[in-house]
Design an enzyme around this catalytic site. Sequence first.
Site, PDB file in Angstrom:
ATOM      1  N   SER A 152       0.840  -1.191   0.000  1.00 23.32           N
ATOM      2  CA  SER A 152       0.000   0.000   0.000  1.00 23.32           C
ATOM      3  C   SER A 152       0.872   1.236   0.000  1.00 23.32           C
ATOM      4  O   SER A 152       1.843   1.325   0.758  1.00 23.32           O
ATOM      5  CB  SER A 152      -0.898   0.005   1.240  1.00 23.32           C
ATOM      6  N   LYS A 153       0.525   2.202  -0.836  1.00 24.87           N
ATOM      7  CA  LYS A 153       1.311   3.436  -0.887  1.00 24.87           C
ATOM      8  C   LYS A 153       1.177   4.234   0.404  1.00 24.87           C
ATOM      9  O   LYS A 153       2.015   5.091   0.687  1.00 24.87           O
ATOM     10  CB  LYS A 153       0.896   4.289  -2.081  1.00 24.87           C
ATOM     11  N   ARG A 154       0.139   3.981   1.181  1.00 20.61           N
ATOM     12  CA  ARG A 154      -0.031   4.687   2.466  1.00 20.61           C
ATOM     13  C   ARG A 154       0.854   4.095   3.555  1.00 20.61           C
ATOM     14  O   ARG A 154       1.090   4.738   4.571  1.00 20.61           O
ATOM     15  CB  ARG A 154      -1.498   4.630   2.899  1.00 20.61           C
TER      16      ARG A 154
END
Length: 455
Positions: free
Chosen positions: A232-234
Site C-alpha cells: 500500500s502506498k499509504r
Amino acid sequence: MTRVRFAPSPTGMFHVGGARSALFNWALAEQSGGTFVLRIEDTDAARNRPEWTEGIISALAWIGINGDSPFFEGPYFQSAYEEQHREAAAKLVADGRAYYCVCTRDEVKARTGSEHKGYDGFCRDRGLTEGAVRFRTPDDGVTVVQDLVRGTVEFPNEAMEDFVVARADGSPLFVLANVVDDIEMRISHVVRAEEHLSNTPKQQLLWEALGVAPPTWAHVPVIVNEKRQKLSKRRDKVALESYREEGYLAEAMVNYLMLLGWGPGDDREIMPWAEMVPLFDLANVNPSPAFFDEKKLRAFNGEYIRALPLDTFVARCEPWLDPSWDRETFAKVAELAQTRIAVLSEITANVDFLFLDEPVFDQASWDKAMKNAAVEILTGYLARLEKVNMDSESLKSALEEVGAEHGLKLGKAQAPVRVAVTGRTVGLPLFESIEALGRERSMDRIRAALARLQG
C-alpha cells in the site's frame, strides 16, 4: 501477432507492482516479436495531469520500456476513444445485450430490502430510451475464464448483477472503455494484477457481446509486504521513483521484479534481462502472493553495483557527488567504495571526508570509539604519521605498533583513528583513506580530535 497492453492510470507515482506487470508484458512481447501497447487511462479528470503521465513514461523508460524499441507502441490515451465507447454502448442496446435504466440506489434498496443486494433487473423490459446503460447478464450458467496463471476459473452468472457500462450522460464506465480500447488496439493478451480478476467475467461477456473473441487472460499474483499485507502506498515504500532516486540500478530492479511470482526454473536469481526473456513463461507464474523483500532487492543491487566496470561505476555515482569535489581524488577510492555500497546514494557518506575541511562526525561513532586508550592511540599514531611512508601497508604497520604498545589488536586500535579521520566507524578501508587524504590533512584531523577529547 501477440499484442499486449499496459494501461496505467496517472496517480503521481509509479507503483512497483505496476512495474512488475509492465515487465511481464514487455517480456511476452519481446520473446514473441509482438507489440507492447502503452495506453494511459486518463478519463478521470482529477488524475489527468500531464506531469503524471510524463512520470509514467519516464519510469517505464528507466526499466527499459520505451519507444526506442521496435516492440513499443504508444502512448495512446483512453480519452481519445470516447466516441467509440459511446458507439459500443449504443450497439449493445440495439442488439438487446443492454438496456436503459433510471433506477437510483435508494430505489433498488427499497425494492430489495437490503443495501447489500445487487441490482434487481427492474428496468430490463421497460423499453426505456434514456438513462444509464446496463449490460444484461445471463440469468444462469457460468462464465468460464481461461487464465494462463490460474487455470480455469468459473464465475456463476447469477452472482453478477446487470452492471452499468455507461452513465446517463453517455460517458462510459471503465469496464466498457477498457474492453473497447482493447478491441480497437487488437490486444491479444491481457496480463495484469490479480485484483482485476473479479472484473474479468464482465469484460469477457462484453467482448463476446461486441462480437469479438476475448483475449488470453493472465492475472499475476498480488505483491505483499513482510506481514503478507498487500503493498500500500499509504504504508509501504512502493514508488519506483523513490528507488531510482535512492540509487538503485535499473537492471537490478528489473531482475528483482521479474522474480516476483516467476522464476527461470533453476537456482539462478541474478541474471540479465536478455537471459530471462527467452525463459519467461506465464504458465510458470506462481499464483500465490509474492513477497516484496526490500532487503533482498538491496542485496541484488549490491551485486549489480559490484559487477559494473569501474568507469561505469564512477559515472553512475556522478549524481551523488558534489560538483566541487575533485574527481581525480574520487577516482582513487572509487574501486574501494564499489565493494562497500549497496545503493549509489551511499557513496556520499563513504567519500565526503576526502573533500570536506573537517569530517562530519557521527555522534554515536564518536562516543563508541573515543574512550579508554583513545588519547594514547591518537597521540602515538600522530607521532608516527610525521615520518611514515604514505602507503597503506606502511600506515597499517605503524598503527599496529601503536596498538601493540597498549596491548590492543589492530581492530581496536584503528577505531579512534578512523573516527578522527573520517567521522564514522564504518566506511572505506582506513589506511587507503589516510593515503588518499594525505599526510598533513590526516594529521590535522587527529590533532583536532585530540583537542576535542582533551578540551
